[in-house]
Design an enzyme around this catalytic site. Structure first.
Site, short mmCIF file in Angstrom:
data_model
loop_
_atom_site.label_atom_id
_atom_site.label_comp_id
_atom_site.label_asym_id
_atom_site.label_seq_id
_atom_site.Cartn_x
_atom_site.Cartn_y
_atom_site.Cartn_z
CB CYS A 1 31.93 39.92 31.43
SG CYS A 1 32.51 38.21 31.38
CD GLN A 2 35.84 42.46 26.09
OE1 GLN A 2 34.98 43.24 26.45
NE2 GLN A 2 36.10 42.23 24.81
#
Length: 235
Positions: A144-145
């Site tokens: 994910c980020q």
């Protein structure tokens, strides 16, 4: 008369990528006329691996891990690892009940406007969607980020029986350009940047340049500057 207690043994192994533990519990024989019964149970517990970007690259290229991107659609489209799979942990919330409408309006006027974040809700089909594509023994690298959603997704999959799960600590924002082949209009580390914050630096640069030019003009051409000021109507 009470029988002797059961015996338990544990075999464990650890490395810099994570820890796994094999627990074996065996109960002593229970005396029953004409019969002898043994009871045993085997439990395998595997912890999620947390790795940095370079270690994650090795997991994919050397160990055959599949990359599973759990970000929302907007971040995924800005940039994602080439040939990865996409199953978002959160999906856009388009519910139209009064409470959700109020929350969505507040969100869009702040987080959505300044940071480009969509208004989302947990994906109720996340685990089922992963199951439809991967068996529980598949090696999965969740990304994910920032690293928070992938950790939460890993916890869900671990509870669902997945035993070979890894995450990038602090997410794709720590991945340097060129670490992975990527697809999209941005670098992987910048895929989380959107909204007004992305142009704040440009605005500051323009305003700073204008102020510096005005200062230099007044300093070196005071007479012309005074004439310009005189043309400005009085308030």
């Amino acid at each position: 008369m009470a029988g002797p207690p059961f015996y338990a043994s544990c075999l464990s192994s650890s490395s810099n990528l994570g820890t796994s533990c094999l627990v074996l519990k065996t109960h002593n024989a229970r005396a029953v006329p004409g019969k002898l019964h043994w009871r045993s149970s085997l439990t395998i517990k595997a912890e999620v691996k947390f790795v940095n970007a370079e270690e994650a690259k090795d997991l994919v290229k050397v160990d055959g891990y599949n990359v599973l991107d759990v970000r929302d659609k907007s971040q995924f489209e800005r940039a994602h690892i080439k040939s990865c799979y996409h199953v978002p942990l959160f999906v856009e919330n388009q519910d139209n009940d009064p409470g959700t409408i109020i929350k969505r309006t507040l969100h869009n006027n702040f987080s959505g406007l300044f940071f480009g974040l969509p208004f989302t809700k947990p994906n109720p089909d996340f685990v089922q969607s992963v199951r439809s594509q991967f068996s529980p023994d598949t090696k999965l690298l969740l990304v994910c980020q920032e690293g928070l959603r992938s950790a939460a997704a890993a916890n869900k999959l671990e509870q669902a029986g997945y035993s070979n799960v890894a995450c990038i600590t602090s997410g794709l924002q720590t991945v340097k350009p060129g670490t992975f082949d990527s697809v999209g209009s941005k670098e992987l580390q910048d895929a989380g940047k959107a909204g007004l914050v992305t142009i704040q630096g440009k605005i500051s640069t323009v305003l700073g340049t204008v102020l510096i030019c005005a200062y230099l003009f007044i300093t070196f051409f005071p007479d012309q500057a005074e004439k310009i000021f005189q043309l400005v109507p009085a308030g």
